[in-house]
Enzyme design. Structure first.
Site, PDB file in Angstrom:
ATOM      1  N   GLY A   1       0.857  -1.019  -0.064  1.00 16.96           N
ATOM      2  CA  GLY A   1      -0.043  -0.042   0.064  1.00 16.96           C
ATOM      3  C   GLY A   1       0.892   1.134  -0.089  1.00 16.96           C
ATOM      4  N   ASN A   2       1.792   1.235   0.493  1.00 12.86           N
ATOM      5  CA  ASN A   2       3.133   2.253   0.690  1.00 12.86           C
ATOM      6  C   ASN A   2       3.449   2.675  -0.749  1.00 12.86           C
ATOM      7  OD1 ASN A   2       2.861   3.130   3.381  1.00 12.86           O
ATOM      8  ND2 ASN A   2       4.157   1.209   3.836  1.00 12.86           N
ATOM      9  N   LYS A  41      -0.592  -3.241  13.670  1.00  9.88           N
ATOM     10  CA  LYS A  41      -0.522  -2.844  12.111  1.00  9.88           C
ATOM     11  C   LYS A  41      -0.606  -1.501  11.869  1.00  9.88           C
ATOM     12  CE  LYS A  41      -0.878  -3.698   7.591  1.00  9.88           C
ATOM     13  NZ  LYS A  41       0.081  -3.736   6.998  1.00  9.88           N
ATOM     14  N   LYS A  84      -1.067  -7.672   4.584  1.00 10.66           N
ATOM     15  CA  LYS A  84      -1.302  -8.070   3.339  1.00 10.66           C
ATOM     16  C   LYS A  84      -0.492  -9.407   2.955  1.00 10.66           C
ATOM     17  CE  LYS A  84       1.624  -5.909   0.839  1.00 10.66           C
ATOM     18  NZ  LYS A  84       2.804  -6.017   0.824  1.00 10.66           N
ATOM     19  N   LYS A 116       7.178  -9.884   5.905  1.00 11.86           N
ATOM     20  CA  LYS A 116       7.407 -10.393   4.388  1.00 11.86           C
ATOM     21  C   LYS A 116       8.086 -11.602   4.411  1.00 11.86           C
ATOM     22  CE  LYS A 116       7.240  -5.863   2.039  1.00 11.86           C
ATOM     23  NZ  LYS A 116       6.271  -5.282   3.215  1.00 11.86           N
TER      24      LYS A 116
END
Length: 316
Positions: free
Chosen positions: A11-12, A131, A217, A279
């Site tokens: 999103g960033n 988050k 995500k 990640k």
């Protein structure tokens, strides 16, 4: 022979700088990323796109709060803000990809699936929010926001500034996984699990009910890739490769590493929470469940990474 790839966009990545967060700015960023995704499709890969919504869901929450303060309108629940950003960002990506395929004269169609993701109502993160959402604040701004909003939880985010945090439970199941797989099999490029998916819990009657949270995500993407039998997972980030000893004279970029080696690096604390750590955890989870390869790189290097000329490759 085509490969089945799931590509996760942060999103960033759509909000490059504070002050450049308008829909027009995000549309421009999406168009740039669409070129990179279209390269993968043109190379005869079946592609599913997921995306984050950290900044955007924070913006939606704040808009709702301001509207409530100024006009007395009801505050939009967090789960609905997640759903709204999933649709809004999905629309931008869908349109950008469709236009890029038209430009290239590629006969490909794109579909966005509004995706629910099941979580447990007993997940410990509901008691310990983690988050980050919304804009980055300076320390002074964060202290001011905390005084104005005493119910907010604000933390320092990986050396990049201060951000609000909300609950982020782990995903259990992708509710629309069969729909997504069916669309892929009929030739669609699919956008799904936007913003980590709309968090839902199962009731005693075996029905679904939304719950206020934002699912990470990368974890949701890893679960989706596993459940629809993807061969490879590409996680895009702001750097071309994963590094160990980041920011020190001993900094080293990783090219191809095994899952076992990456696990050792993670246990040694090389990857900051809220940034690279999820990640890596999501990558290792996918590989543990029979995934073949995870690539972590920035969007502009995706095409080169597919031929192993860029990025960090984690393999079993």
């Amino acid at each position: 022979m085509s490969k089945f790839i799931v590509v996760a966009i942060g999103g960033n990545s759509l909000v490059k700088d504070n002050g450049r967060d308008s829909i027009e700015d995000q549309s421009e960023a999406v168009r740039e990323i669409a070129v990179n995704i279209a390269d993968l499709v043109q190379a005869d890969n079946d592609v599913v796109v997921t995306h984050g919504n950290g900044p955007q869901v924070g913006f939606e929450l704040r808009r709702s709060e301001v509207a409530s303060e100024v006009t007395g309108m009801d505050v939009t629940p967090l789960v609905n803000c997640v759903a709204g950003t999933q649709g809004g960002i999905g629309y931008l990506i869908q349109q950008a990809l469709t236009n890029e395929f038209i430009h290239r004269r590629l006969d490909k169609k794109v579909a966005t699936v509004i995706t629910q993701v099941e979580v447990s109502k007993n997940d410990p993160n509901f008691q310990s929010p983690s988050k980050p959402v919304g804009s980055f604040f300076t320390l002074e701004q964060a202290e001011e926001m905390k005084r104005a909003k005493p119910d907010w939880v604000i933390i320092e985010d990986s050396g990049r500034g201060y951000r609000r945090v909300v609950p982020s439970p782990k995903p259990i199941d992708i509710v629309e996984k069969d729909v997504i797989k069916s669309l892929i099999e009929t030739g669609y490029v699919v956008i799904a699990v936007g913003g980590g998916g709309i968090p839902v819990i199962k009731t005693e009657n075996n029905t679904y009910e939304g719950i206020d949270a934002v699912i990470d995500k990368d974890f949701a993407t890893s679960l989706l890739a596993e459940q629809i039998d993807a061969e490879s997972l590409i996680i895009t980030t702001g750097v071309p490769q994963v590094c160990v000893n980041f920011g020190t004279p001993e900094q080293k970029a990783l090219e191809e590493v095994t899952a076992a080696e990456m696990l050792v690096y993670a246990e040694q604390g090389h990857f900051p929470a809220g940034s690279m750590q999820p990640k890596i955890e999501a990558s290792l989870s996918f590989l543990k469940k029979e995934g073949r390869r995870v690539i972590i790189t920035n969007p502009e290097n995706m095409k080169a990474a597919m031929s192993q000329q860029a990025g960090t490759h984690i393999v079993n």
